[in-house]
Design a protein around this motif. Structure first.
Motif, PDB file in Angstrom:
ATOM      1  N   ASN A  87     -45.541 -26.863  15.006  1.00 11.70           N
ATOM      2  CA  ASN A  87     -45.192 -26.127  16.216  1.00 11.70           C
ATOM      3  C   ASN A  87     -43.696 -25.848  16.168  1.00 11.70           C
ATOM      4  N   LYS A  88     -43.161 -25.130  17.151  1.00 13.92           N
ATOM      5  CA  LYS A  88     -41.733 -24.781  17.101  1.00 13.92           C
ATOM      6  C   LYS A  88     -40.810 -25.983  17.296  1.00 13.92           C
ATOM      7  N   ASP A  89     -41.297 -27.077  17.928  1.00 15.32           N
ATOM      8  CA  ASP A  89     -40.431 -28.236  18.127  1.00 15.32           C
ATOM      9  C   ASP A  89     -41.063 -29.571  17.740  1.00 15.32           C
ATOM     10  N   TYR A  90     -42.277 -29.557  17.168  1.00 14.78           N
ATOM     11  CA  TYR A  90     -42.867 -30.801  16.681  1.00 14.78           C
ATOM     12  C   TYR A  90     -43.849 -30.519  15.557  1.00 14.78           C
ATOM     13  N   VAL A  91     -44.187 -31.591  14.812  1.00 17.70           N
ATOM     14  CA  VAL A  91     -45.145 -31.528  13.714  1.00 17.70           C
ATOM     15  C   VAL A  91     -46.204 -32.597  13.973  1.00 17.70           C
ATOM     16  N   THR A  92     -47.479 -32.236  13.840  1.00 15.23           N
ATOM     17  CA  THR A  92     -48.573 -33.186  13.993  1.00 15.23           C
ATOM     18  C   THR A  92     -49.049 -33.608  12.610  1.00 15.23           C
ATOM     19  N   LEU A  93     -49.213 -34.918  12.415  1.00 16.54           N
ATOM     20  CA  LEU A  93     -49.680 -35.458  11.142  1.00 16.54           C
ATOM     21  C   LEU A  93     -51.165 -35.777  11.226  1.00 16.54           C
ATOM     22  N   SER A  94     -51.773 -36.056  10.068  1.00 12.15           N
ATOM     23  CA  SER A  94     -53.222 -36.271  10.005  1.00 12.15           C
ATOM     24  C   SER A  94     -53.680 -37.505  10.776  1.00 12.15           C
ATOM     25  N   ASP A  95     -52.805 -38.456  11.034  1.00 11.20           N
ATOM     26  CA  ASP A  95     -53.202 -39.634  11.815  1.00 11.20           C
ATOM     27  C   ASP A  95     -53.011 -39.424  13.313  1.00 11.20           C
ATOM     28  N   GLY A  96     -52.656 -38.196  13.728  1.00 16.57           N
ATOM     29  CA  GLY A  96     -52.491 -37.866  15.141  1.00 16.57           C
ATOM     30  C   GLY A  96     -51.082 -38.048  15.662  1.00 16.57           C
ATOM     31  N   ARG A  97     -50.216 -38.578  14.871  1.00 20.13           N
ATOM     32  CA  ARG A  97     -48.831 -38.805  15.277  1.00 20.13           C
ATOM     33  C   ARG A  97     -48.068 -37.497  15.321  1.00 20.13           C
ATOM     34  N   LYS A  98     -47.115 -37.409  16.275  1.00 16.02           N
ATOM     35  CA  LYS A  98     -46.256 -36.229  16.379  1.00 16.02           C
ATOM     36  C   LYS A  98     -44.827 -36.628  16.045  1.00 16.02           C
ATOM     37  N   LEU A  99     -44.213 -35.875  15.148  1.00 19.39           N
ATOM     38  CA  LEU A  99     -42.789 -36.013  14.877  1.00 19.39           C
ATOM     39  C   LEU A  99     -42.101 -34.892  15.630  1.00 19.39           C
ATOM     40  N   GLN A 100     -41.159 -35.248  16.499  1.00 24.16           N
ATOM     41  CA  GLN A 100     -40.528 -34.259  17.363  1.00 24.16           C
ATOM     42  C   GLN A 100     -39.049 -34.142  17.077  1.00 24.16           C
ATOM     43  N   LEU A 101     -38.525 -32.909  17.160  1.00 25.04           N
ATOM     44  CA  LEU A 101     -37.095 -32.679  17.019  1.00 25.04           C
ATOM     45  C   LEU A 101     -36.383 -33.190  18.260  1.00 25.04           C
ATOM     46  N   PHE A 102     -35.106 -33.524  18.122  1.00 22.46           N
ATOM     47  CA  PHE A 102     -34.318 -33.906  19.272  1.00 22.46           C
ATOM     48  C   PHE A 102     -34.231 -32.736  20.239  1.00 22.46           C
ATOM     49  N   GLN A 103     -34.185 -33.016  21.530  1.00 27.11           N
ATOM     50  CA  GLN A 103     -34.170 -31.966  22.530  1.00 27.11           C
ATOM     51  C   GLN A 103     -32.948 -31.065  22.391  1.00 27.11           C
TER      52      GLN A 103
END
Length: 108
Positions: A87-103
């Motif tokens: 997405n434009k501000d986060y990435v979803t991984l195969s285990d359901g976790r989201k890695l998000q950019l700092f605001q």
């Protein structure tokens, strides 16, 4: 005679002040350098940290995780996880976790 002593004392005082300001200037730190105590907030998984460095959105989106460019379906090296969605501000991984950019990075 007295004016000569005053002039020489004034010169000596100016010289001392100049030398002190030079000594103080050498101890100043460049304010544009990053702090020495910088700590990055990271998600942990099985003894490996995953850091979302940046996202490039467009017709083909890419995410930079641990300084490696990845797209949807690619495997994050060393973790066995796949990139499910970018997405434009986060990435979803195969285990359901989201890695998000700092605001502060995503706001403009």
């Amino acid at each position: 005679m007295l004016p000569n002593k005053i002039n020489s004392m004034a010169y000596a005082s100016c010289l001392m002040m100049l030398l002190m300001s030079v000594a103080n200037a050498q101890t100043l730190r460049d304010p544009t350098l990053p702090g020495q105590g910088f700590i990055a907030v990271m998600a942990k998984t099985d003894n490996q940290s995953l850091v979302l460095n940046s996202i490039v959105s467009g017709q083909h989106s890419y995410a930079v995780i641990n300084n490696i460019i990845l797209s949807v379906g690619d495997t994050v090296s060393g973790s066995g996880l796949r990139v499910s969605k970018i997405n434009k501000d986060y990435v979803t991984l195969s285990d359901g976790r989201k890695l998000q950019l700092f605001q502060s990075i995503t706001e403009r």
